[in-house]
Design a protein around this motif. Sequence first.
Motif, PDB file in Angstrom:
ATOM      1  N   TYR A  16      14.062 -33.729 -14.936  1.00 29.33           N
ATOM      2  CA  TYR A  16      13.939 -33.853 -13.437  1.00 29.33           C
ATOM      3  C   TYR A  16      15.163 -33.442 -12.756  1.00 29.33           C
ATOM      4  O   TYR A  16      15.192 -32.862 -11.698  1.00 29.33           O
ATOM      5  N   CYS A  22       7.790 -29.377 -14.458  1.00 31.43           N
ATOM      6  CA  CYS A  22       6.783 -28.640 -13.476  1.00 31.43           C
ATOM      7  C   CYS A  22       6.704 -29.283 -12.230  1.00 31.43           C
ATOM      8  O   CYS A  22       7.034 -30.418 -11.933  1.00 31.43           O
ATOM      9  N   LYS A  23       6.101 -28.514 -11.381  1.00 28.01           N
ATOM     10  CA  LYS A  23       5.881 -28.856  -9.906  1.00 28.01           C
ATOM     11  C   LYS A  23       5.241 -30.428  -9.738  1.00 28.01           C
ATOM     12  O   LYS A  23       5.522 -31.453  -9.152  1.00 28.01           O
ATOM     13  N   THR A  24       4.150 -30.513 -10.727  1.00 30.07           N
ATOM     14  CA  THR A  24       3.346 -31.795 -10.736  1.00 30.07           C
ATOM     15  C   THR A  24       4.281 -32.991 -11.298  1.00 30.07           C
ATOM     16  O   THR A  24       4.286 -34.105 -10.595  1.00 30.07           O
ATOM     17  N   GLN A  25       5.137 -32.645 -12.006  1.00 28.25           N
ATOM     18  CA  GLN A  25       5.810 -33.629 -12.928  1.00 28.25           C
ATOM     19  C   GLN A  25       6.793 -34.178 -11.815  1.00 28.25           C
ATOM     20  O   GLN A  25       7.192 -35.211 -11.497  1.00 28.25           O
ATOM     21  N   HIS A  26       7.587 -33.255 -11.126  1.00 24.58           N
ATOM     22  CA  HIS A  26       8.321 -33.321 -10.059  1.00 24.58           C
ATOM     23  C   HIS A  26       7.962 -34.247  -9.142  1.00 24.58           C
ATOM     24  O   HIS A  26       8.822 -35.177  -8.566  1.00 24.58           O
ATOM     25  N   THR A  27       6.841 -33.808  -8.677  1.00 35.18           N
ATOM     26  CA  THR A  27       6.406 -34.722  -7.423  1.00 35.18           C
ATOM     27  C   THR A  27       5.849 -36.275  -7.980  1.00 35.18           C
ATOM     28  O   THR A  27       6.299 -37.287  -7.247  1.00 35.18           O
ATOM     29  N   ASP A  28       5.487 -36.254  -9.122  1.00 37.17           N
ATOM     30  CA  ASP A  28       5.047 -37.583  -9.643  1.00 37.17           C
ATOM     31  C   ASP A  28       6.558 -38.346  -9.773  1.00 37.17           C
ATOM     32  O   ASP A  28       6.535 -39.798  -9.613  1.00 37.17           O
ATOM     33  N   GLU A  31       7.994 -39.264  -6.458  1.00 32.16           N
ATOM     34  CA  GLU A  31       7.257 -40.131  -5.684  1.00 32.16           C
ATOM     35  C   GLU A  31       7.473 -41.661  -6.426  1.00 32.16           C
ATOM     36  O   GLU A  31       7.775 -42.932  -5.485  1.00 32.16           O
TER      37      GLU A  31
END
Length: 80
Positions: A16, A22-28, A31
């Motif tokens: 990270y 990936c973008k989804t993991q990054h966002t998760d 947050e």
Amino acid sequence: MTDCGCEKARRDLEEYLRNEVCKTQHTDIAEHLENCQGCRDEALVATTLTEVVARACKETAPEELRDQVLAKLRALQATH
């Protein structure tokens, strides 16, 4: 008791911080870090450590010290 996401965030923290998720993991993970002081502290330690190591890798020894070390290495090589 279920994990609040700490295990996943910590497992993927290095990737990270290097933007290798990936973008989804990054966002998760982003947050999670916003809401979890423990993981946020761990991310700060990892970031600080990375910056210190990067800065140390850019430093060079003073020329006089470098010359002394090279002279000793040459002397050792000459005797072996």
